[in-house]
Design a protein around this motif. Structure first.
Motif, mmCIF file in Angstrom:
data_model
loop_
_atom_site.group_PDB
_atom_site.id
_atom_site.type_symbol
_atom_site.label_atom_id
_atom_site.label_comp_id
_atom_site.label_asym_id
_atom_site.label_seq_id
_atom_site.Cartn_x
_atom_site.Cartn_y
_atom_site.Cartn_z
ATOM 1 N N PRO A 59 -3.492 -2.149 0.811
ATOM 2 C CA PRO A 59 -4.282 -2.696 -0.305
ATOM 3 C C PRO A 59 -5.785 -2.715 -0.039
ATOM 4 O O PRO A 59 -6.574 -2.684 -0.974
ATOM 5 N N THR A 60 -6.189 -2.788 1.243
ATOM 6 C CA THR A 60 -7.619 -2.875 1.556
ATOM 7 C C THR A 60 -8.243 -1.512 1.853
ATOM 8 O O THR A 60 -9.394 -1.448 2.312
ATOM 9 N N CYS A 89 -0.015 -1.428 -4.653
ATOM 10 C CA CYS A 89 0.280 -2.375 -3.565
ATOM 11 C C CYS A 89 0.725 -3.727 -4.104
ATOM 12 O O CYS A 89 1.652 -4.351 -3.571
ATOM 13 N N VAL A 90 0.094 -4.195 -5.172
ATOM 14 C CA VAL A 90 0.443 -5.494 -5.747
ATOM 15 C C VAL A 90 1.859 -5.470 -6.314
ATOM 16 O O VAL A 90 2.617 -6.450 -6.201
ATOM 17 N N ASN A 96 -4.803 2.085 -6.234
ATOM 18 C CA ASN A 96 -4.225 1.677 -4.952
ATOM 19 C C ASN A 96 -3.840 0.199 -4.979
ATOM 20 O O ASN A 96 -2.743 -0.179 -4.543
ATOM 21 N N ARG A 97 -4.721 -0.656 -5.503
ATOM 22 C CA ARG A 97 -4.417 -2.088 -5.578
ATOM 23 C C ARG A 97 -3.224 -2.337 -6.501
ATOM 24 O O ARG A 97 -2.355 -3.171 -6.208
ATOM 25 N N SER A 103 -9.471 3.075 -5.863
ATOM 26 C CA SER A 103 -9.281 1.694 -5.383
ATOM 27 C C SER A 103 -8.435 0.883 -6.362
ATOM 28 O O SER A 103 -7.544 0.123 -5.952
#
Length: 537
Positions: free
Chosen positions: A460-461, A406-407, A402-403, A399
């Motif tokens: 992102p989610t 994406c950010v 991944n964030r 997680s």
């Protein structure tokens, strides 16, 4: 002659007897002090009016224009290096730079043979100066030097006050490269020149020599000429000689007349008139300089390519050191891993981490290849490692990564990965984020865990889950990147999952199997494998 370059020093060596010997021995015609050179390194011989460079079995090689040679016919401005690739030490082969022997010079000499010296004294001086310029241009390889010499020479030949060279850029626009006035001062502002005449010369691809703008009704009223009181304007396109294409005969006339740049000269004084000889000298200088500019640009491009390759090699070395994995020794498992990038630096990485008595195996693949993928691989390896040793659960690691991806909005860059946690008692936790399913061998059967998650960096989610199983003594598990099962042979056939599974089941070397299958076809993607055999507690 050979022009020997040693740092900032230059030495001209005439080739007046053969063989012309080269090496470390003191009696050689060209003594090379570099320890990489051999005692009897090379020689230059003359055969049928041509000159050849012969390597005499040197240990570290002889190079012409950066390429290793054994026997090479020399051309003007060839760059020779002996044993070392040191850019501060080399020699340049030159044709007839010691005398006015070129066809252009002979033609100009024949034109003045019947003229009265007292009437054409200035042109004789210009001819002598032209021959001096030709020697200077031929001895220089740097683009800036060629351009400055061109401007200074044409200013002296024409008596103009200002001279500029504009080069054509990739967008076909002209950009000022060099500007000088008759006093030798550098000029960087081209706002006061006649851009309309510059445009005319580019559009018509013809040379414009106007010695009195007042006598040309179509020019006398042009705004730039009136505003800046220009009386003499000379504008000469510099045509490409298509050196890079080897001057192929099949090229169209338009391609052969492509413009590489423009030479522009002007003055606020009307010229006394350029004689036919002065015009010939000016045309010859512009023609020869155009070829030299193209040669210098090619040499500059090659130098930039060499520097890029050098930087890429350094980056590859740094990446290899960053990603060097020391396989930990554990009493309950046997490990082996290997990674082979298809380019200088790769986008795959693997890791093996021992934390709290548990063994963690990581294999990740960054979308794409080359420098960008390698940079991202190095970042992700550090992120995952730091969280593993901090005992962060695998799903939370996924997680977080991944964030992060994406950010940062890295476009089409995303990552797939496998992370395996192996406990001493054989209990395993497995995380698959869009990666090739692991190959597990248990009781002589192949098991491919189908549980998986989205790749990292897409949504992102996204939520991530792990899968649990237990290894028994003798069980094996193999993690691979898609460069293994998607490897192709010369017929375009894929290695595939079936061959992958049968190779793992037989306990054979995966890299050897892929290499045999490829039959010499170059890899299209990075190949990485991590193999674990569980020995029992």
């Amino acid at each position: 002659m050979l022009l020997r370059i040693e740092g900032d020093k230059q030495q001209a060596l005439p080739l007046n007897h053969f063989p012309f010997t080269i090496g470390r021995r003191a009696e050689k015609n060209l003594v090379i002090t570099d320890p990489m050179a051999s005692r009897d390194h090379a020689e230059i011989v003359q055969m049928g009016g041509e000159y050849y460079l012969l390597d005499l079995g040197s240990k570290h090689g002889t190079f012409v224009n950066g390429a290793p040679v054994k026997r090479h016919k020399l051309s003007n401005n060839d760059r020779l290096q002996f044993g070392s690739s040191n850019d501060r030490s080399f020699a340049i082969f030159q044709w007839g730079t010691g005398a006015p022997a070129s066809s252009a010079a002979r033609e100009l000499l024949s034109q003045i043979s019947g003229l009265q010296v007292e009437k054409e004294a200035s042109d004789l001086e210009k001819l002598a100066f032209f021959l001096e310029v030709a020697r200077k241009l031929n001895s220089r390889g740097a683009l800036d030097d060629v351009l400055v010499t061109l401007v200074e020479a044409t200013l002296r030949i024409t008596g103009a006050e200002r001279g500029f060279v504009f080069l054509v850029q990739k967008d076909s626009e002209l950009q000022l490269a060099v500007g000088r006035n008759s006093l030798g001062d550098e000029l960087r502002d081209d706002s006061t020149i006649s851009h309309s005449i510059l445009k005319d010369a580019m559009t018509s691809a013809s040379r414009v020599i106007i010695t009195d703008t007042a006598s040309h009704s179509d020019l006398a009223a042009r705004q730039s000429i009136v505003a800046h009181d220009l009386r003499t304007v000379i504008c000469m396109p510099l045509f490409r000689s298509n050196i890079a294409q080897g001057q192929q005969q099949s090229q169209s006339p338009e391609a052969q007349r492509a413009i590489n740049g423009v030479l522009y000269l002007d003055s606020r004084l009307a010229s006394r008139g350029l004689s036919s000889l002065s015009r010939d000298i000016l045309n010859t200088v512009a023609t020869e300089a155009a070829a030299l500019i193209e040669t210098a640009q090619l040499a500059q491009s090659e130098q930039n390519a060499r520097l890029y390759q050098k930087e890429l090699a350094i980056a590859a070395t740094i990446q290899q050191r960053l990603m060097t994995v020391v396989i930990p020794e554990v009493h309950f498992a046997r490990l082996r891993a290997r990674s082979l990038p298809c380019q200088e630096i790769g986008g795959d990485f693997y890791d093996a981490v021992l934390a709290d008595g548990n063994l963690y195996l990581v294999l990740a693949d960054i979308c794409g290849k080359g420098v960008s993928a390698a940079i991202l691989a190095s970042i992700l390896q550090g992120m995952i490692y730091s969280q593993l040793v901090s005992h962060v659960p695998l799903a939370e690691i996924a997680s977080a990564v991944n964030r992060f991806l994406c950010v940062k909005k890295l476009g089409e860059k995303y990552a797939t990965c496998n992370v395996l946690k192996v406990m001493p008692n054989g209990e395993c936790e497995f995380l698959n984020c869009g990666h090739v399913p692991a190959v597990r061998v248990a009781d002589r059967q192949i098991l491919r865990p189908s549980e998986g998650n989205l790749p990292l960096g897409l949504i992102p989610t996204a939520e991530f889950e792990t899968y649990n199983f237990v290894l028994k003594p003798g069980d094996r598990i193999v993690l691979v990147s898609d460069g293994v099962n998607e490897a192709q042979n010369n017929e375009g056939e894929f290695f595939g999952d079936e061959r992958l599974e049968s190779t793992v089941l037989a306990g054979q070397d995966l890299f050897a199997a892929v290499s045999d299958f490829a039959q010499g076809a170059p890899p299209s993607d990075d190949c990485t494998t991590v193999e674990l055999e569980y020995l029992g507690e």
